[in-house]
Enzyme design. Structure first.
Site, short mmCIF file in Angstrom:
data_model
loop_
_atom_site.label_atom_id
_atom_site.label_comp_id
_atom_site.label_asym_id
_atom_site.label_seq_id
_atom_site.Cartn_x
_atom_site.Cartn_y
_atom_site.Cartn_z
N MET A 292 0.83 -1.19 0.00
CA MET A 292 0.00 0.00 0.00
C MET A 292 0.87 1.26 0.00
SD MET A 292 -3.11 -1.01 2.56
CE MET A 292 -3.92 -2.59 2.42
N CYS A 293 0.24 2.40 0.09
CA CYS A 293 0.93 3.69 0.04
C CYS A 293 1.50 4.05 1.41
CB CYS A 293 -0.03 4.77 -0.42
SG CYS A 293 -0.96 4.34 -1.92
N GLN A 294 2.17 5.19 1.49
CA GLN A 294 2.64 5.71 2.77
C GLN A 294 2.30 7.19 2.87
OE1 GLN A 294 6.26 4.82 4.65
NE2 GLN A 294 6.21 2.65 4.14
N HIS B 32 2.53 12.12 0.29
CA HIS B 32 2.07 10.77 -0.01
C HIS B 32 2.99 10.15 -1.05
CE1 HIS B 32 -0.52 7.79 -2.14
NE2 HIS B 32 -1.16 7.66 -0.99
N ASN C 47 -3.97 6.06 2.66
CA ASN C 47 -3.20 4.81 2.58
C ASN C 47 -4.16 3.67 2.90
OD1 ASN C 47 -1.52 2.57 3.03
ND2 ASN C 47 -1.04 3.24 5.11
#
Length: 257
Positions: free
Chosen positions: A1-3, A77, A108
């Protein structure tokens, strides 16, 4: 996933040190190569930098690393795509206007089959679940407070309700700000640190870089840094508990409900 990376403070501060480590995770020390972005609030204005390139290879990211933009509210992001193509319109943070102010949002997580209804005013430009969630949040706030912006205590219960509703659809960690209010919601993983007097040195996890904040700050300064995972290895970070929605003000976390 994203941060995610956020900053809230009581005096305008640059985020160069934290962003140095964070941006490295966009393709060097981690796998988040599907675009990045950062927003800085300055008065009523909001500088927004986006790039579909990995942050580790982006000339725009290099500008941000070297240019000490000072702000009291920052949201950044780095993306690992779960929904939506690797395109500029799908890069976070997303920005919209509500009550005569810019609002910025970054997410996220993953919201499978998320298809909100009743969107009369706010509609996504891209095709991410994240932007849909942002539009639903603003649509709900606008419908409930159509004329003017409520107080922090007034907006919090409604934001908490819509956040809980969206979080039922999947993983929903996010940062949200309008340059006055700053919110952080933890669904699975999010931590923060408050730097204040007595200041000390901090060392990045992702880069061999150390900054001694005693040389850069005044005793009255206070800075909260919020991140998906801690950025430094010699400071004590506080995990936000899953389900918690925190409001940050002047560099301090507030749990209003």
């Amino acid at each position: 996933m994203c941060q995610l990376l956020g900053m809230n403070c009581n005096v305008p501060t640059d985020i160069c040190f934290s962003f140095e480590g964070f941006a490295t995770r966009g393709g060097k020390t981690d796998e988040h190569r599907d675009g990045w972005g950062i927003a800085f609030f300055e008065g009523k204005g909001c500088r927004l930098f986006l790039d579909s390139k990995p942050s580790i290879a982006s000339p725009i990211a290099e500008l941000v690393r070297c240019y000490p933009i000072r702000s009291t509210h920052v949201i950044a992001h780095i993306r690992k795509a779960t929904q939506g193509k690797i395109l500029l319109e799908n890069c976070h943070p997303f920005r919209r206007q509500l009550w005569g102010q810019y609002w910025v949002f970054a997410h996220n997580g993953d919201l499978p089959a998320f298809a909100p209804q009743g969107m009369e005013f706010y509609r996504p430009v891209g095709d991410t679940d994240s932007e849909k969630a942002f539009c639903l949040i603003l649509e709900t706030l606008r419908q409930n407070f159509p004329k003017e912006k409520p107080s922090l205590e007034g907006i919090y219960p409604l934001l908490k309700d819509i956040t809980n509703s969206i979080a039922e659809k999947g993983v929903f960690n996010y940062l949200l700000s309008d340059g006055e209010y700053f919110f952080a919601h933890c669904s699975t993983q999010l931590s923060y640190i408050v730097r204040q007097a007595p200041f000390a040195a901090a060392h990045l996890i992702d880069q061999d870089v150390t900054v001694d904040f005693r040389q850069l700050t005044k005793p009255s300064d206070r800075v909260a840094i919020i991140a998906t995972t801690p950025l430094t290895d010699n400071e004590l970070w506080t995990p936000i508990q899953p389900g918690d929605l925190l409001a940050f003000q002047d560099g301090l976390p507030l749990k209003l409900g």
